[in-house]
Design a protein around this motif. Structure first.
Motif, PDB file in Angstrom:
ATOM      1  N   LEU A 162       0.837  -1.190   0.000  1.00 26.48           N
ATOM      2  CA  LEU A 162       0.000   0.000   0.000  1.00 26.48           C
ATOM      3  C   LEU A 162       0.875   1.244   0.000  1.00 26.48           C
ATOM      4  CD1 LEU A 162      -3.179   0.761   0.456  1.00 26.48           C
ATOM      5  CD2 LEU A 162      -2.330   1.497   2.678  1.00 26.48           C
TER       6      LEU A 162
ATOM      7  N   CYS B 124      -1.552   7.735   0.927  1.00 26.72           N
ATOM      8  CA  CYS B 124      -1.747   9.164   0.621  1.00 26.72           C
ATOM      9  C   CYS B 124      -3.122   9.573   1.142  1.00 26.72           C
ATOM     10  CB  CYS B 124      -1.657   9.403  -0.886  1.00 26.72           C
ATOM     11  SG  CYS B 124      -1.980  11.109  -1.380  1.00 26.72           S
ATOM     12  N   THR B 125      -3.130  10.579   1.980  1.00 26.49           N
ATOM     13  CA  THR B 125      -4.398  11.119   2.473  1.00 26.49           C
ATOM     14  C   THR B 125      -4.678  12.392   1.689  1.00 26.49           C
ATOM     15  OG1 THR B 125      -3.805  10.300   4.640  1.00 26.49           O
ATOM     16  CG2 THR B 125      -5.632  11.845   4.541  1.00 26.49           C
TER      17      THR B 125
ATOM     18  N   PHE C 250      -8.870   3.185  -3.458  1.00 25.48           N
ATOM     19  CA  PHE C 250      -9.844   3.057  -2.368  1.00 25.48           C
ATOM     20  C   PHE C 250     -10.794   4.241  -2.289  1.00 25.48           C
ATOM     21  CE2 PHE C 250      -5.953   0.841  -1.336  1.00 25.48           C
ATOM     22  CZ  PHE C 250      -6.435  -0.444  -1.177  1.00 25.48           C
TER      23      PHE C 250
ATOM     24  N   GLU D 135     -14.433   3.801  -1.498  1.00 22.96           N
ATOM     25  CA  GLU D 135     -14.783   3.438  -0.119  1.00 22.96           C
ATOM     26  C   GLU D 135     -14.631   4.627   0.824  1.00 22.96           C
ATOM     27  OE1 GLU D 135     -12.070   0.158   0.555  1.00 22.96           O
ATOM     28  OE2 GLU D 135     -12.689  -0.611  -1.414  1.00 22.96           O
ATOM     29  N   ASN D 136     -13.628   5.459   0.521  1.00 25.98           N
ATOM     30  CA  ASN D 136     -13.320   6.573   1.406  1.00 25.98           C
ATOM     31  C   ASN D 136     -12.788   7.720   0.554  1.00 25.98           C
ATOM     32  OD1 ASN D 136     -12.121   8.368   3.172  1.00 25.98           O
ATOM     33  ND2 ASN D 136     -11.094   6.800   4.400  1.00 25.98           N
TER      34      ASN D 136
ATOM     35  N   ASN E  88      -9.188   8.934   0.861  1.00 18.80           N
ATOM     36  CA  ASN E  88      -8.131   7.928   0.777  1.00 18.80           C
ATOM     37  C   ASN E  88      -7.613   7.849  -0.660  1.00 18.80           C
ATOM     38  OD1 ASN E  88      -6.526   5.659   0.891  1.00 18.80           O
ATOM     39  ND2 ASN E  88      -7.939   4.497   2.181  1.00 18.80           N
TER      40      ASN E  88
ATOM     41  N   SER F  99      -4.706   6.569  -1.352  1.00 21.88           N
ATOM     42  CA  SER F  99      -3.690   5.515  -1.353  1.00 21.88           C
ATOM     43  C   SER F  99      -3.930   4.585  -2.532  1.00 21.88           C
ATOM     44  CB  SER F  99      -3.782   4.692  -0.066  1.00 21.88           C
ATOM     45  OG  SER F  99      -3.744   5.520   1.063  1.00 21.88           O
TER      46      SER F  99
ATOM     47  N   MET G  25       3.145   6.439   9.446  1.00 20.41           N
ATOM     48  CA  MET G  25       2.409   7.204   8.440  1.00 20.41           C
ATOM     49  C   MET G  25       1.899   8.498   9.039  1.00 20.41           C
ATOM     50  SD  MET G  25      -0.419   6.346   5.732  1.00 20.41           S
ATOM     51  CE  MET G  25      -0.895   8.052   5.807  1.00 20.41           C
TER      52      MET G  25
HETATM   53  C1  LIG Z   1      -7.001   3.471   2.562  1.00 23.09           C
HETATM   54  O1  LIG Z   1      -7.689   2.246   2.440  1.00 23.09           O
HETATM   55  C2  LIG Z   1      -6.873   1.103   2.645  1.00 23.09           C
HETATM   56  C3  LIG Z   1      -7.698  -0.138   2.361  1.00 23.09           C
HETATM   57  O2  LIG Z   1      -8.880  -0.138   3.085  1.00 23.09           O
HETATM   58  C4  LIG Z   1      -6.337   1.125   4.070  1.00 23.09           C
HETATM   59  O3  LIG Z   1      -5.491   0.008   4.285  1.00 23.09           O
HETATM   60  C5  LIG Z   1      -5.548   2.414   4.294  1.00 23.09           C
HETATM   61  O4  LIG Z   1      -5.109   2.490   5.634  1.00 23.09           O
HETATM   62  C6  LIG Z   1      -6.385   3.620   3.941  1.00 23.09           C
HETATM   63  N1  LIG Z   1      -5.492   4.773   3.976  1.00 23.09           N
HETATM   64  C7  LIG Z   1      -5.867   5.984   4.396  1.00 23.09           C
HETATM   65  C8  LIG Z   1      -4.843   7.047   4.323  1.00 23.09           C
HETATM   66  O5  LIG Z   1      -6.992   6.197   4.801  1.00 23.09           O
END
Ligand SMILES: *[C@@H]1O[C@H](CO)[C@@H](O)[C@H](O)[C@H]1NC(C)=O
Ligand SMILES: *[C@@H]1O[C@H](CO)[C@@H](O)[C@H](O)[C@H]1NC(C)=O
Ligand SMILES: *[C@@H]1O[C@H](CO)[C@@H](O)[C@H](O)[C@H]1NC(C)=O
Ligand SMILES: *[C@@H]1O[C@H](CO)[C@@H](O)[C@H](O)[C@H]1NC(C)=O
Ligand SMILES: *[C@@H]1O[C@H](CO)[C@@H](O)[C@H](O)[C@H]1NC(C)=O
Length: 259
Positions: A29, A32-33, A71, A74-75, A78, A80, A225
């Motif tokens: 992974l 990046c936020t 991702f 989902e978020n 996020n 990343s 991180m």
């Molecule tokens: C982004 O999503 C991945 C997979 O769910 C997770 O492992 C990761 O910690 C998340 N990263 C951030 C920056 O939210």
């Protein structure tokens, strides 16, 4: 005046460069936020070879094609990416960039790639006055070799040291095996050490002769991180601000007008 200000780009660069450990053929992974209100985001490799890795809403570029998972769905903060089937060429410096409210953000991640090897050094035997040491290494990365050391010094072929190396591929498993035999008539009181080295990437020792896992070696994923945003004000921006303030002060000194 306003157009001039609008043309100035504000760039905010993250001060930390996170180092991430990735294992060959595994996935990793790259964190990046980003902000909720981004309009654009991308990932690119900066070093050793600048190239796009992922561009939001665009098709994958060839080298990373099919190997990037995002991702964002989902978020929304996020940005990343999950990089799969890691290769040795993937090692390097990456940047995640996004634009929010006219401000560009950029953060860096260094991906350190290592390949796993099992290393088996067998007991020295004595044959015809020669001491013989054997080493067998098995791993997934072909660009590797066995290095013998004694007292931290690399050993090479010489009048008194004979090192014979062989490499084999196991077609069924895709694993490479490296054998090395070192013979010498010298009377060393220490046993030479067998190590595995790989081209450009690092190596991780995962098991010994009996195939047992070595303690303390795993797959160290993302460490530390943290995000400390460091603001870099381009000279142009400072100049722009100065001009803008000058402009404001001039406005104030003029008689009020309405249109
Ligand atoms: C982004 O999503 C991945 C997979 O769910 C997770 O492992 C990761 O910690 C998340 N990263 C951030 C920056 O939210
Ligand atoms: C990644 O590796 C898996 C298993 O080795 C393989 O099935 C898959 O096709 C690979 N994907 C890419 C994009 O290379
Ligand atoms: C990569 O990680 C290995 C340990 O797994 C370390 O020995 C090596 O110095 C690291 N290389 C870089 C460039 O960070
Ligand atoms: C080194 O050892 C190999 C076998 O172990 C042998 O075939 C070869 O002749 C030796 N070379 C020298 C220079 O002694
Ligand atoms: C490597 O060494 C092992 C045992 O020491 C042996 O079985 C194998 O055949 C050797 N492979 C090569 C390529 O020499």
């Amino acid at each position: 005046m306003r157009t001039f200000l609008g043309a100035l780009m504000v760039l905010i660069v993250s001060g930390d460069e996170t180092t991430i450990q990735g294992v060959l053929d595994d996935s990793v992974l790259l964190p990046c936020t980003c902000s909720e209100s981004k309009k654009y985001f991308d990932w690119q490799m900066d070093e050793p070879k600048p190239m796009p890795v992922f561009i939001y809403n665009e098709n994958d570029s060839s080298r990373y094609k099919g190997r990037i998972k995002t991702f964002l769905s989902e978020n929304s903060t996020n940005c990343s990416i999950l990089l799969t089937n890691i290769t040795a060429e993937d090692q390097g410096k990456y940047s995640c960039r996004f634009k929010s409210e006219g401000v560009y953000y950029k953060s860096f991640v260094y991906l350190n790639v290592s390949a796993n090897y099992s290393v088996c050094q067998t007991n020295n035997s004595v044959s015809g006055g020669l001491k013989v040491f054997q080493c067998k290494v098995i791993g997934r990365y072909r660009e590797a070799w066995i290095q013998w050391t004694l007292h931290g010094q690399n050993l090479t072929n010489s009048k008194t040291i004979n090192i014979t190396n062989t490499t084999n591929t196991d077609a069924a498993t895709g694993l490479y095996s490296f054998n090395s035999s070192l013979s010498t008539e010298l009377n060393w009181n220490l046993t030479p050490m067998c190590e595995v080295k790989a081209k450009t990437i690092s190596t991780t020792f995962i098991s010994g002769c009996d195939g047992t896992k070595a303690a303390g070696t795993g797959n160290p994923q993302a460490d530390r991180m943290r995000h400390r945003w460091l603001t870099i004000l381009p000279v142009g921006l400072v100049l722009g601000l100065f001009l803008f303030l000058l402009y404001l002060s001039q406005l104030r000194s003029l008689p009020p007008t309405r249109n």
